[in-house]
Design a protein around this motif. Structure first.
Motif, PDB file in Angstrom:
ATOM      1  N   ARG A 145       0.787  -1.231   0.000  1.00 33.94           N
ATOM      2  CA  ARG A 145       0.000   0.000   0.000  1.00 33.94           C
ATOM      3  C   ARG A 145       0.822   1.286   0.000  1.00 33.94           C
ATOM      4  O   ARG A 145       0.324   2.318  -0.425  1.00 33.94           O
ATOM      5  CB  ARG A 145      -0.936   0.021   1.193  1.00 33.94           C
ATOM      6  N   LEU A 146       2.050   1.225   0.483  1.00 38.03           N
ATOM      7  CA  LEU A 146       2.856   2.449   0.546  1.00 38.03           C
ATOM      8  C   LEU A 146       4.044   2.434  -0.384  1.00 38.03           C
ATOM      9  O   LEU A 146       4.424   3.466  -0.918  1.00 38.03           O
ATOM     10  CB  LEU A 146       3.369   2.690   1.977  1.00 38.03           C
ATOM     11  N   ALA A 147       4.665   1.304  -0.562  1.00 41.51           N
ATOM     12  CA  ALA A 147       5.910   1.240  -1.314  1.00 41.51           C
ATOM     13  C   ALA A 147       5.696   0.889  -2.779  1.00 41.51           C
ATOM     14  O   ALA A 147       6.638   0.593  -3.482  1.00 41.51           O
ATOM     15  CB  ALA A 147       6.861   0.234  -0.665  1.00 41.51           C
ATOM     16  N   VAL A 148       4.471   0.954  -3.249  1.00 46.66           N
ATOM     17  CA  VAL A 148       4.155   0.558  -4.619  1.00 46.66           C
ATOM     18  C   VAL A 148       4.970   1.351  -5.626  1.00 46.66           C
ATOM     19  O   VAL A 148       5.604   0.785  -6.503  1.00 46.66           O
ATOM     20  CB  VAL A 148       2.639   0.717  -4.894  1.00 46.66           C
ATOM     21  N   GLU A 149       5.010   2.659  -5.496  1.00 38.06           N
ATOM     22  CA  GLU A 149       5.730   3.468  -6.473  1.00 38.06           C
ATOM     23  C   GLU A 149       7.229   3.188  -6.457  1.00 38.06           C
ATOM     24  O   GLU A 149       7.853   3.068  -7.490  1.00 38.06           O
ATOM     25  CB  GLU A 149       5.492   4.955  -6.233  1.00 38.06           C
TER      26      GLU A 149
END
Length: 159
Positions: A145-149
């Motif tokens: 959810r947070l490190a996708v990019e």
């Protein structure tokens, strides 16, 4: 409201993890996020009320090569910085407080229900297993959810 994904398309520049006492869930999430999020992302943690450091957190983080160092549980009032792009709450009381505090602010607040491993009973190994489950749960959420990019740009996935 329970948010299931980041409402924005890019990784946040600053994240605060909040739980009840900043003794287990939020410092664990902070340590995991520091390695999963892009360099330069400010990551902190705090609790609704003062807690005591939990040695099982050190045990399960050490298993994956992480540490919370000299971290001592702190409350929101003790934070050095009070602006965050994103506040991730890990316990109901933290979520309610974050929503109350950010009513008039442009900050995203998401709730990731996370079990309290201190309710585990049994042998030491059974108790440590509950802490591992929380660590792995948080690592999965941070990575998905947070490190996708940052992962899309070629960074390694979170632990």
């Amino acid at each position: 409201m329970i948010a299931t994904a980041m409402p924005q398309s890019k990784a946040p520049r600053s994240v605060l993890f909040m739980c009840g006492m900043n003794a287990i869930r939020s410092p664990m999430a902070e340590a995991l996020a520091r390695v999963a999020l892009p360099k330069g992302t400010y990551v902190a943690s705090a609790g609704v009320r003062q807690g005591e450091r939990d040695p099982f957190v050190d045990v399960v983080l050490e298993e994956v090569g992480l540490t919370i160092g000299r971290h001592q549980p702190r409350t929101l009032e003790e934070l050095e910085d009070d602006y965050f792009d994103l506040i991730v709450t890990l316990a109901p009381e933290a979520h309610h407080m974050a929503l109350e505090l950010t009513r008039s602010m442009a900050v995203d607040v998401v709730y990731w229900p996370t079990p309290d491993p201190t309710v585990a009973t049994g042998t030491r190994e059974q108790i440590v297993a509950a802490y591992r489950a929380v660590r792995d749960h948080l690592a999965t959420l941070i990575a998905s959810r947070l490190a996708v990019e940052s992962q899309q740009k070629g960074s390694p996935p979170a632990a």
